[in-house]
Design a protein around this motif. Structure first.
Motif, short mmCIF file in Angstrom:
data_model
loop_
_atom_site.label_atom_id
_atom_site.label_comp_id
_atom_site.label_asym_id
_atom_site.label_seq_id
_atom_site.Cartn_x
_atom_site.Cartn_y
_atom_site.Cartn_z
N LEU A 154 1.01 -1.17 0.02
CA LEU A 154 0.02 -0.02 0.15
C LEU A 154 0.87 1.31 0.13
CD1 LEU A 154 -2.87 -0.76 2.62
CD2 LEU A 154 -3.05 -0.54 0.07
N ALA A 155 0.49 2.51 -0.75
CA ALA A 155 1.00 3.55 -0.51
C ALA A 155 0.07 4.30 0.06
CB ALA A 155 1.53 4.07 -2.09
N ARG A 156 0.29 4.81 1.14
CA ARG A 156 -0.77 5.79 1.86
C ARG A 156 -0.98 7.12 1.18
NH1 ARG A 156 -1.77 3.74 7.13
NH2 ARG A 156 -0.74 2.07 7.86
N LYS A 157 0.30 7.73 0.79
CA LYS A 157 0.12 9.10 0.24
C LYS A 157 -0.65 8.98 -0.89
CE LYS A 157 4.21 11.06 2.52
NZ LYS A 157 5.64 11.92 2.50
N GLN A 158 -0.32 8.02 -1.84
CA GLN A 158 -1.03 7.79 -3.12
C GLN A 158 -2.26 7.22 -2.95
OE1 GLN A 158 2.10 7.34 -2.79
NE2 GLN A 158 2.79 9.02 -3.39
N ASN A 159 -2.53 6.64 -2.02
CA ASN A 159 -3.83 5.71 -1.83
C ASN A 159 -3.90 4.68 -2.76
OD1 ASN A 159 -5.86 5.73 -0.01
ND2 ASN A 159 -7.28 6.58 -1.28
N THR A 160 -2.93 4.03 -3.21
CA THR A 160 -2.72 3.21 -4.18
C THR A 160 -2.55 1.82 -3.62
OG1 THR A 160 -0.59 3.75 -4.72
CG2 THR A 160 -2.26 4.70 -5.98
N VAL A 161 -2.89 0.67 -4.21
CA VAL A 161 -2.30 -0.58 -3.96
C VAL A 161 -1.76 -1.36 -5.05
CG1 VAL A 161 -4.64 -1.65 -4.61
CG2 VAL A 161 -3.46 -2.75 -2.88
N ASP A 162 -0.65 -2.26 -4.58
CA ASP A 162 -0.07 -3.03 -5.70
C ASP A 162 -0.20 -4.52 -5.24
OD1 ASP A 162 1.24 -1.16 -7.65
OD2 ASP A 162 2.36 -0.49 -5.85
N ILE A 163 -1.08 -5.26 -6.03
CA ILE A 163 -1.02 -6.90 -5.55
C ILE A 163 0.27 -7.44 -6.36
CG2 ILE A 163 -2.41 -8.87 -5.89
CD1 ILE A 163 -3.86 -6.76 -4.15
N VAL A 164 1.29 -7.90 -5.30
CA VAL A 164 2.28 -8.54 -5.95
C VAL A 164 2.57 -9.78 -6.17
CG1 VAL A 164 3.71 -6.36 -5.24
CG2 VAL A 164 3.35 -8.26 -3.55
N VAL A 182 -0.13 -21.84 0.84
CA VAL A 182 -0.39 -21.27 -0.31
C VAL A 182 0.44 -21.69 -1.89
CG1 VAL A 182 -0.54 -19.21 -1.83
CG2 VAL A 182 -1.21 -19.23 0.56
N VAL A 183 -0.25 -22.28 -2.88
CA VAL A 183 0.35 -22.44 -3.93
C VAL A 183 0.45 -21.45 -4.98
CG1 VAL A 183 0.91 -23.88 -5.94
CG2 VAL A 183 0.22 -24.92 -3.75
N TRP A 184 1.64 -20.55 -5.16
CA TRP A 184 1.22 -19.22 -6.09
C TRP A 184 1.23 -19.40 -7.52
CZ3 TRP A 184 0.24 -15.60 -2.62
CH2 TRP A 184 0.94 -15.79 -1.42
N ASP A 185 0.43 -18.68 -8.27
CA ASP A 185 0.27 -18.68 -9.69
C ASP A 185 1.43 -18.55 -10.37
OD1 ASP A 185 -2.47 -19.08 -8.79
OD2 ASP A 185 -2.93 -17.14 -9.75
N TYR A 186 1.58 -19.12 -11.52
CA TYR A 186 2.47 -18.89 -12.42
C TYR A 186 2.01 -17.62 -13.42
CZ TYR A 186 4.58 -23.29 -11.39
OH TYR A 186 5.26 -24.48 -10.76
N ASN A 187 2.80 -16.64 -13.56
CA ASN A 187 2.27 -15.32 -14.44
C ASN A 187 1.03 -14.99 -14.06
OD1 ASN A 187 2.67 -13.52 -16.49
ND2 ASN A 187 1.57 -14.74 -17.74
N PRO A 188 0.65 -14.37 -12.77
CA PRO A 188 -0.60 -14.07 -12.53
C PRO A 188 -0.82 -12.64 -13.27
CG PRO A 188 0.67 -13.97 -10.53
CD PRO A 188 1.56 -14.58 -11.70
N PHE A 189 -1.93 -12.25 -13.23
CA PHE A 189 -2.38 -10.78 -13.47
C PHE A 189 -2.12 -10.02 -12.20
CE2 PHE A 189 -5.74 -7.56 -12.66
CZ PHE A 189 -5.13 -6.65 -13.63
N LEU A 190 -1.38 -9.28 -12.17
CA LEU A 190 -1.10 -8.40 -10.91
C LEU A 190 -1.60 -6.82 -11.16
CD1 LEU A 190 2.45 -9.63 -10.09
CD2 LEU A 190 0.18 -10.70 -9.22
N TYR A 191 -2.75 -6.77 -10.20
CA TYR A 191 -3.31 -5.29 -10.12
C TYR A 191 -2.17 -4.16 -9.63
CZ TYR A 191 -6.36 -1.39 -9.03
OH TYR A 191 -6.71 0.02 -9.15
N SER A 192 -2.24 -2.96 -10.11
CA SER A 192 -1.68 -1.97 -9.80
C SER A 192 -2.58 -0.60 -9.96
CB SER A 192 -0.24 -1.88 -10.20
OG SER A 192 0.34 -0.65 -9.61
#
Length: 575
Positions: A154-164, A182-192
């Motif tokens: 999370l970026a508090r000042k920008q009020n943004t989120v990155d799903i990594v 957890v089993v992590w995805d291969y090449n997931p879509f990552l929102y930013s």
């Protein structure tokens, strides 16, 4: 060293997906631990790759190929997401969770992402017996195997989120220690982008939150529970065939339509410029989160707001609308430029009184981000004014909203008896009340001039082969005033009048054409044509066919209907 699967390309995977869609999956391959995701649907990884190898011309035998980390990494490198699913556990209605990436208190935190990924888990270091830790533990008790989880910054000042990172919950056996396997995805879509906000978004500053709003689930995880969406269009009084100028546009100073007087959606229904049967266009709600929607299909419910009157209108629907990627968008832009269509769009912006500044600098994805087939477009005629209690009055933003039951309008069925409806006592008062409001004409259908001209030329050419060149005349004088009939055919001693209409709504085309044909053929007291034919680009509907039969049977009017397909250069039979 070459990889075992390096002969398989992206196109072979897509061909295999199409084959599975057509034939299904054999019972022997119905279960895999790993699944390839495409357009929101899972496909068994090993079977899909084996099928793709056949399309590539080098068929893999089951004993020669294993679904291992190496093979999954290679296929994901082609641009596909691969996810894990635990066997014998429901997975088609997962929960969605987002967890923090740090241990420790704010100001003294340790980034745990690498450890989470390497050791395949997510965890919290809170004391689970008290305070915030106890709240987290209660949430962990609601997590199910095969739920989906993302790790966020999370970026508090920008009020943004990155799903990594995104993955599948494999085990909940260790929740007493604050840990999920957890089993992590291969090449997931990552929102930013902007952090979800508003009612129901949840408190994103918490260590673990459950994502519940459908629009947030799709945005963050690319998972859609339903493919029906509602989309707002920039205001347009020219039927979204060409720009109509600044009137009625948004008053928001940050909006493109406010600053320039036009929006890129104003050509959405200009279906005269088809490429391989598709019309390409733009939707602002798609552009905001383009990456989350690429490759998906939606049934779109369309509405628009006139910012002058504040009235909302239901415009119509598009079935099977597809979201395209940057490569396709750039190809379409190049094609439009080569055909001179971009120049035509620029001239239309100027003619509407809008500001053309910057139009030529827009890249493909900012001009075209969706496509659909014209036959899947259904427009209301007239556009339906929505009541003030309709949900779109509470939806001011340009977002691709989920269509809920309360959005849908049930229009009355045709009444065969057509009874007379007496006036209400307050009818005149109601009319007076409405007239007191600022009056602005509602959006109106407009004909696609380019399509009209192309059909006219192609139809005349086809008719000349049948009747002879000297017996077919385009733009024939109507015999009075400055009026012109689209095509007149001399068939022996008789004549046939053709009137072409290219509105996006079939009923509008028929209404306009029949009136003109009757005038041309019968004004003021003569019968100039033995037959009158309406021609549009749209295939006849059952109701339209019934209507033309009714005109002939009950009113003795020799009026017929034909559709012309420019893509195949074919003319339908007379209806």
């Amino acid at each position: 060293m070459a990889h075992q699967l390096d002969f398989i390309a992206k196109k072979h995977i897509h061909a295999a997906i199409a084959k599975i869609e057509e034939d299904g999956v054999p019972n022997s391959h119905l279960w895999n631990e790993y699944w390839l995701q495409s357009a929101g649907k899972p496909y068994p990884f090993k079977y899909l790759v084996q099928l793709a190898s056949e399309f590539a011309g080098e068929k893999l035998h089951p004993d020669d190929f294993k679904s291992n980390d190496s093979s999954r990494n290679f296929i994901s490198s082609l641009g596909f997401t691969i996810r894990f699913i635990v066997q014998d556990v429901p997975y088609d209605h997962p929960g969605f969770w987002v967890g923090a990436s740090y241990f420790g208190k704010y100001g003294d935190q340790v980034n745990m992402l690498d450890d989470f990924v390497r050791e395949k888990y997510w965890a919290t270091d809170h004391d689970l017996t008290t305070g915030e830790g106890l709240v987290i533990y209660k949430k962990l008790q609601k997590v199910k195997v095969n739920d989906r989880i993302g790790i966020r910054y999370l970026a508090r000042k920008q009020n943004t989120v990155d799903i990594v990172k995104v993955g599948t919950v494999k085990s909940i056996d260790n929740i007493s220690t604050g840990q999920l396997s957890v089993v992590w995805d291969y090449n997931p879509f990552l929102y930013s982008g902007p952090k979800p906000s508003g009612q129901g978004a949840g408190d994103w500053w918490k260590t673990l939150i459950k994502v519940t709003r459908p629009e947030d689930i799709e945005l963050l995880f690319g998972y859609a529970k339903t493919q029906a969406r509602a989309s707002r269009l920039t205001w347009n009084s020219n039927g979204w065939v060409m720009p109509s100028g600044p009137d009625g546009k948004s008053a928001d100073d940050s909006a493109h339509e406010r600053r320039y007087g036009y929006g890129h959606e104003e050509w959405l229904f200009d279906t005269g410029k088809l490429i391989d049967g598709y019309h390409y266009g733009f939707l602002e709600p798609v552009r905001k989160y383009q990456a989350a929607y690429i490759g998906k299909k939606y049934d779109i419910w369309l509405y628009s707001i006139n910012d002058t009157t504040k009235l909302r209108y239901w415009i119509g629907e598009i079935a099977g609308l597809e979201v395209i990627d940057t490569n396709i968008a750039n190809e379409i832009t190049d094609h439009y430029r080569a055909q001179g269509w971009l120049g035509e769009m620029e001239n239309q912006i100027i003619a509407s009184g809008a500001n053309i500044k910057g139009f030529s600098e827009y890249q493909g994805i900012d001009l075209f981000n969706i496509r659909f087939k014209p036959e899947n477009l259904k427009l209301n005629d007239p556009y339906y004014e929505l009541p003030e209690d309709h949900p779109v009055y509470r939806a001011q933003r340009y977002t691709l909203m989920f269509v809920r039951e309360e959005y849908l309008i049930v229009t009355p069925d045709q009444d065969d008896d057509f009874p007379f409806i007496p006036p209400e006592e307050n009818e005149d008062t109601e009319v007076d009340r409405r007239r007191k409001r600022t009056y602005v004409s509602p959006p109106r259908p407009i004909e696609i001039v380019y399509l009209h001209e192309e059909i006219c030329k192609a139809l005349a050419k086809k008719l000349r082969k049948k009747y002879g060149r000297k017996n077919v005349k385009r733009e024939h004088w109507a015999g009075y005033g400055m009026y012109r009939i689209d095509i007149v055919v001399k068939d022996g001693d008789e004549k046939i009048f053709y009137e072409i209409k290219s509105y996006t709504n079939l009923l509008t085309s028929i209404r306009e054409a029949v009136g003109q044909l009757m005038e041309y053929a019968l004004w003021p007291d003569r019968k100039k044509a033995k037959k009158m034919i309406v021609v549009t680009q749209t295939e006849v509907t059952t109701k339209a066919a019934t209507y033309f039969k009714n005109l002939r049977d009950n009113y003795n009017l020799e009026v017929y209907y034909q559709s012309f397909n420019l893509q195949t250069n074919t003319l339908s039979e007379e209806i």
